[in-house]
Design a protein around this motif. Structure first.
Motif, PDB file in Angstrom:
ATOM      1  N   TYR A  34       7.294   5.773  -2.853  1.00  0.00           N
ATOM      2  CA  TYR A  34       6.672   5.488  -1.562  1.00  0.00           C
ATOM      3  C   TYR A  34       5.389   4.655  -1.715  1.00  0.00           C
ATOM      4  CZ  TYR A  34       9.812   9.346  -0.621  1.00  0.00           C
ATOM      5  OH  TYR A  34      10.929  10.146  -0.553  1.00  0.00           O
ATOM      6  N   CYS A  35       5.173   4.108  -2.896  1.00  0.00           N
ATOM      7  CA  CYS A  35       3.988   3.276  -3.148  1.00  0.00           C
ATOM      8  C   CYS A  35       4.391   1.808  -3.217  1.00  0.00           C
ATOM      9  CB  CYS A  35       3.306   3.684  -4.451  1.00  0.00           C
ATOM     10  SG  CYS A  35       2.690   5.378  -4.466  1.00  0.00           S
ATOM     11  N   SER A  36       3.526   0.953  -2.719  1.00  0.00           N
ATOM     12  CA  SER A  36       3.771  -0.485  -2.843  1.00  0.00           C
ATOM     13  C   SER A  36       3.799  -0.878  -4.307  1.00  0.00           C
ATOM     14  CB  SER A  36       2.687  -1.267  -2.104  1.00  0.00           C
ATOM     15  OG  SER A  36       2.581  -0.854  -0.759  1.00  0.00           O
ATOM     16  N   LYS A  37       2.823  -0.385  -5.070  1.00  0.00           N
ATOM     17  CA  LYS A  37       2.776  -0.610  -6.511  1.00  0.00           C
ATOM     18  C   LYS A  37       2.041   0.544  -7.167  1.00  0.00           C
ATOM     19  CE  LYS A  37       3.139  -5.656  -6.759  1.00  0.00           C
ATOM     20  NZ  LYS A  37       2.544  -6.915  -7.278  1.00  0.00           N
ATOM     21  N   VAL A  38       2.443   0.835  -8.412  1.00  0.00           N
ATOM     22  CA  VAL A  38       1.803   1.864  -9.210  1.00  0.00           C
ATOM     23  C   VAL A  38       1.356   1.231 -10.522  1.00  0.00           C
ATOM     24  CG1 VAL A  38       2.088   4.059 -10.404  1.00  0.00           C
ATOM     25  CG2 VAL A  38       3.199   3.689  -8.196  1.00  0.00           C
ATOM     26  N   GLN A  68       5.370   9.602   4.958  1.00  0.00           N
ATOM     27  CA  GLN A  68       4.807   9.317   6.278  1.00  0.00           C
ATOM     28  C   GLN A  68       3.553   8.450   6.168  1.00  0.00           C
ATOM     29  OE1 GLN A  68       4.541  12.688   9.066  1.00  0.00           O
ATOM     30  NE2 GLN A  68       5.789  13.883   7.639  1.00  0.00           N
ATOM     31  N   ILE A  69       2.730   8.722   5.171  1.00  0.00           N
ATOM     32  CA  ILE A  69       1.534   7.897   4.953  1.00  0.00           C
ATOM     33  C   ILE A  69       1.942   6.468   4.634  1.00  0.00           C
ATOM     34  CG2 ILE A  69      -0.477   7.543   3.458  1.00  0.00           C
ATOM     35  CD1 ILE A  69      -0.570  10.594   3.091  1.00  0.00           C
ATOM     36  N   SER A  70       2.951   6.315   3.781  1.00  0.00           N
ATOM     37  CA  SER A  70       3.417   4.985   3.384  1.00  0.00           C
ATOM     38  C   SER A  70       3.981   4.207   4.567  1.00  0.00           C
ATOM     39  CB  SER A  70       4.473   5.115   2.288  1.00  0.00           C
ATOM     40  OG  SER A  70       4.983   3.864   1.912  1.00  0.00           O
ATOM     41  N   SER A  71       4.684   4.901   5.468  1.00  0.00           N
ATOM     42  CA  SER A  71       5.278   4.221   6.626  1.00  0.00           C
ATOM     43  C   SER A  71       4.225   3.781   7.632  1.00  0.00           C
ATOM     44  CB  SER A  71       6.287   5.148   7.304  1.00  0.00           C
ATOM     45  OG  SER A  71       5.638   6.314   7.804  1.00  0.00           O
ATOM     46  N   LYS A  72       3.067   4.458   7.634  1.00  0.00           N
ATOM     47  CA  LYS A  72       2.015   4.117   8.592  1.00  0.00           C
ATOM     48  C   LYS A  72       1.090   3.024   8.049  1.00  0.00           C
ATOM     49  CE  LYS A  72      -0.473   4.678  12.339  1.00  0.00           C
ATOM     50  NZ  LYS A  72      -1.277   5.894  12.573  1.00  0.00           N
ATOM     51  N   ALA A  73       0.760   3.076   6.754  1.00  0.00           N
ATOM     52  CA  ALA A  73      -0.192   2.130   6.173  1.00  0.00           C
ATOM     53  C   ALA A  73       0.486   0.815   5.809  1.00  0.00           C
ATOM     54  CB  ALA A  73      -0.847   2.735   4.936  1.00  0.00           C
ATOM     55  N   ARG A  74      -0.327  -0.198   5.657  1.00  0.00           N
ATOM     56  CA  ARG A  74       0.190  -1.505   5.260  1.00  0.00           C
ATOM     57  C   ARG A  74       0.630  -1.491   3.802  1.00  0.00           C
ATOM     58  NH1 ARG A  74      -3.047  -7.269   5.934  1.00  0.00           N
ATOM     59  NH2 ARG A  74      -1.351  -8.621   5.227  1.00  0.00           N
ATOM     60  N   ASN A  75      -0.202  -0.910   2.924  1.00  0.00           N
ATOM     61  CA  ASN A  75       0.114  -0.816   1.501  1.00  0.00           C
ATOM     62  C   ASN A  75      -0.408   0.500   0.948  1.00  0.00           C
ATOM     63  OD1 ASN A  75       1.328  -3.475   0.645  1.00  0.00           O
ATOM     64  ND2 ASN A  75      -0.608  -4.245   1.466  1.00  0.00           N
ATOM     65  N   VAL A  76       0.272   1.016  -0.067  1.00  0.00           N
ATOM     66  CA  VAL A  76      -0.195   2.178  -0.817  1.00  0.00           C
ATOM     67  C   VAL A  76      -0.175   1.803  -2.294  1.00  0.00           C
ATOM     68  CG1 VAL A  76       0.197   4.580  -1.447  1.00  0.00           C
ATOM     69  CG2 VAL A  76       0.667   3.816   0.897  1.00  0.00           C
ATOM     70  N   PHE A  77      -1.349   1.762  -2.905  1.00  0.00           N
ATOM     71  CA  PHE A  77      -1.460   1.453  -4.328  1.00  0.00           C
ATOM     72  C   PHE A  77      -1.939   2.696  -5.063  1.00  0.00           C
ATOM     73  CE2 PHE A  77      -2.473  -2.774  -2.363  1.00  0.00           C
ATOM     74  CZ  PHE A  77      -1.278  -3.384  -2.716  1.00  0.00           C
ATOM     75  N   TRP A  78      -1.288   2.993  -6.188  1.00  0.00           N
ATOM     76  CA  TRP A  78      -1.650   4.176  -6.976  1.00  0.00           C
ATOM     77  C   TRP A  78      -2.148   3.716  -8.335  1.00  0.00           C
ATOM     78  CZ3 TRP A  78       0.580   9.430  -5.701  1.00  0.00           C
ATOM     79  CH2 TRP A  78       0.013  10.431  -6.508  1.00  0.00           C
ATOM     80  N   LEU A  79      -3.374   4.145  -8.712  1.00  0.00           N
ATOM     81  CA  LEU A  79      -3.958   3.837 -10.009  1.00  0.00           C
ATOM     82  C   LEU A  79      -4.001   5.118 -10.828  1.00  0.00           C
ATOM     83  CD1 LEU A  79      -4.750   1.387  -8.291  1.00  0.00           C
ATOM     84  CD2 LEU A  79      -6.987   1.406  -9.398  1.00  0.00           C
ATOM     85  N   ASN A  80      -3.245   5.141 -11.941  1.00  0.00           N
ATOM     86  CA  ASN A  80      -3.079   6.351 -12.746  1.00  0.00           C
ATOM     87  C   ASN A  80      -3.626   6.121 -14.148  1.00  0.00           C
ATOM     88  OD1 ASN A  80      -1.990   8.544 -14.294  1.00  0.00           O
ATOM     89  ND2 ASN A  80      -0.416   8.810 -12.743  1.00  0.00           N
ATOM     90  N   THR A 132      -5.116  -0.308   3.877  1.00  0.00           N
ATOM     91  CA  THR A 132      -4.616  -0.196   2.508  1.00  0.00           C
ATOM     92  C   THR A 132      -5.083   1.138   1.942  1.00  0.00           C
ATOM     93  OG1 THR A 132      -4.599  -2.580   2.090  1.00  0.00           O
ATOM     94  CG2 THR A 132      -4.732  -1.139   0.175  1.00  0.00           C
ATOM     95  N   VAL A 133      -4.145   1.913   1.418  1.00  0.00           N
ATOM     96  CA  VAL A 133      -4.458   3.208   0.833  1.00  0.00           C
ATOM     97  C   VAL A 133      -4.431   3.076  -0.685  1.00  0.00           C
ATOM     98  CG1 VAL A 133      -3.775   5.627   0.598  1.00  0.00           C
ATOM     99  CG2 VAL A 133      -3.485   4.437   2.796  1.00  0.00           C
ATOM    100  N   VAL A 134      -5.530   3.477  -1.342  1.00  0.00           N
ATOM    101  CA  VAL A 134      -5.626   3.455  -2.801  1.00  0.00           C
ATOM    102  C   VAL A 134      -5.771   4.891  -3.286  1.00  0.00           C
ATOM    103  CG1 VAL A 134      -6.918   2.647  -4.793  1.00  0.00           C
ATOM    104  CG2 VAL A 134      -6.683   1.168  -2.791  1.00  0.00           C
ATOM    105  N   ILE A 135      -4.832   5.326  -4.124  1.00  0.00           N
ATOM    106  CA  ILE A 135      -4.855   6.677  -4.675  1.00  0.00           C
ATOM    107  C   ILE A 135      -5.271   6.591  -6.137  1.00  0.00           C
ATOM    108  CG2 ILE A 135      -3.530   8.773  -5.116  1.00  0.00           C
ATOM    109  CD1 ILE A 135      -1.597   7.874  -2.913  1.00  0.00           C
ATOM    110  N   LEU A 136      -6.319   7.337  -6.498  1.00  0.00           N
ATOM    111  CA  LEU A 136      -6.815   7.378  -7.871  1.00  0.00           C
ATOM    112  C   LEU A 136      -6.551   8.782  -8.416  1.00  0.00           C
ATOM    113  CD1 LEU A 136     -10.290   5.719  -7.137  1.00  0.00           C
ATOM    114  CD2 LEU A 136      -8.179   4.572  -7.758  1.00  0.00           C
ATOM    115  N   GLY A 137      -5.525   8.919  -9.246  1.00  0.00           N
ATOM    116  CA  GLY A 137      -5.178  10.241  -9.755  1.00  0.00           C
ATOM    117  C   GLY A 137      -4.102  10.173 -10.818  1.00  0.00           C
TER     118      GLY A 137
END
Length: 452
Positions: free
Chosen positions: A431-435, A399-411, A378-383
């Motif tokens: 390309y994020c599972s949820k933002v 590409q990151i999203s296609s490889k990881a199970r989930n991408v969550f962005w916290l803004n 699971t990739v978590v982006i804080l930005g």
């Protein structure tokens, strides 16, 4: 206090996010019945308020619902204007004279011989003026500062500070002054909150001042400790999330494939049933943390969040970035963020321009780290998504999203700010599972409940 006032008070406290359980209500009813000689306010305060940060909410609600249950802004303001007229007719010689701000409408706090306490506020500024500021659309702190200026507050505190430095003010008088200063500030805030509640006819103005809903960058030290405690609990919950791997067990679903294998090994004789069930899998987490200047007000909490996650996860990789990426997974972390801040500062001077470039960051991650990324991660982006008008290069986050199970962005920015010209959130969120918007403790709480 009758039953209706009790119900209204409980409802209002819950509306402003003060936690009151059914047991608290039952205890309060028993105590009110068995100890009629005790102060009702003290009984309810001791049973309903579990955190010191909630005390201001209780005091304000008590004044609105119990002490002034029929607060009428127009009538109240007329009374205040009469008090001001009477005060203006008195001798007000001394530093500050007729006051500042709107001319002679105020009474100076520096009047000779005046020992100020919060009860003087009603004679210093009419409630109608507070209502006028409330309707102007200013934020709470802006209104408070404006009112303090109009009643000559800053001249008053400066004159006392100077007198104390010159040893013209006794020690006892100095501490009395400090107490008066604190009580006056609290009274101004309460008056403004009461005016906002009356103007909007809801508890929303009070709820916005609760620590759960205040921006992380404006919290007091005590409120920060509460948020940090919550983050620790949420990180523990996240780390204990069950996986989807199976194991054999005496109870659970029948494992057909295992039974067939055993049967073949024994010449087709079926002599044992095998079962399977889910067991926890060690979660894998990759955290990308924007530590650029635009994220400075939130960096301390991002660091603490990452610290808690590192303590709970066995498999975690942490990357800080501005316009380039550096791996801090092996950095020695503790509860004091000063060491991490120094690492950010020293690295930024060596290898960063100080302006965020998300496109280049995602490109570096794909070129140097994508192979190590597990499909279960699971990739978590804080930005904040601000790219300083640089190319988005969204193909790399794809590409990151296609490889990881989930991408969550916290803004930390509000969603309407994502449309600004230098912000790439609208491009990246595809390309994020949820933002999520994440700028307060309540946002963190909602995200953990929703995602984890």
């Amino acid at each position: 206090m009758d039953g209706w006032d009790f119900i209204r008070l409980v409802h209002a406290l819950r509306a402003v996010s003060v936690s009151i359980s059914s047991q608290d209500i039952l205890d309060a009813q028993i105590c009110l019945d068995q100890f009629p000689d005790l102060s009702e306010k003290q009984i309810l305060k001791s049973l309903f308020i579990h955190r010191p940060q909630d005390l201001v909410m209780f005091e304000t609600l008590w004044r609105i619902l119990i002490e002034n249950p029929k607060l009428n802004v127009q009538d109240y303001s007329e009374d205040q204007e009469e008090n001001v007229v009477l005060e203006e007719n008195q001798d007000s010689a001394g530093i500050g004279g007729q006051g500042v701000g709107r001319g002679s409408g105020g009474v100076s706090l520096t009047t000779k011989g005046n020992i100020l306490n919060s009860s003087h506020l009603t004679n210093l500024i009419p409630f109608a003026r507070i209502v006028e500021l409330t309707c102007s659309g200013l934020e709470l702190e802006e209104m408070v500062q404006k009112i303090l200026a109009e009643i000559d507050y800053y001249t008053w505190i400066n004159s006392n500070d100077l007198a104390y430095q010159r040893s013209e003010l006794p020690e006892e008088a100095w501490y009395t002054h400090l107490d008066s200063r604190a009580s006056l500030m609290q009274e101004v805030r309460q008056q403004v909150l009461m005016a906002q509640v009356s103007h909007e006819n809801s508890w929303e103005p009070l709820a916005r001042q609760h620590w759960l809903f205040k921006p992380l960058s404006t919290l007091t030290d005590e409120e920060k400790d509460l948020v940090k405690s919550s983050i620790r609990k949420w990180a523990r919950k996240l780390a204990q999330r069950p996986g989807s791997r199976w194991k054999t067990s005496r109870r659970g679903s029948i494992d057909i494939s295992r039974i067939i294998k055993q049967s073949v090994q024994c010449d087709g004789i079926l002599f044992n049933l095998s079962y399977r069930q889910k067991i926890p899998r060690v979660p894998e987490l990759v955290v990308l943390c924007d530590v650029s200047n635009s994220m400075a007000p939130f960096v301390e909490f991002l660091i603490y969040m990452v610290t808690c996650l590192r303590a709970r996860f066995r498999k975690i990789r942490v990357f800080f970035f501005i316009d380039s990426v550096w791996d801090v997974s092996d950095f020695v972390w503790d509860d004091d963020p000063s060491g991490v801040k120094q690492e950010i500062k020293s690295w930024g001077h060596k290898a960063s321009s100080g302006f965020t470039d998300y496109g280049n960051v995602f490109r570096e991650l794909v070129e140097y780290n994508l192979r190590e990324l597990s499909s279960r991660a699971t990739v978590v982006i804080l930005g904040d998504g601000k790219n300083n008008y640089r190319p988005a290069q969204s193909e790399y986050i794809a590409q990151i999203s296609s490889k990881a199970r989930n991408v969550f962005w916290l803004n930390p920015l509000d969603s309407q700010e994502w449309d600004e010209p230098d912000n790439m959130m609208k491009e990246y969120q595809k390309y994020c599972s949820k933002v999520y918007r994440c700028r307060s403790a309540s946002d963190l709480q909602r995200i953990v409940k929703d995602v984890f």
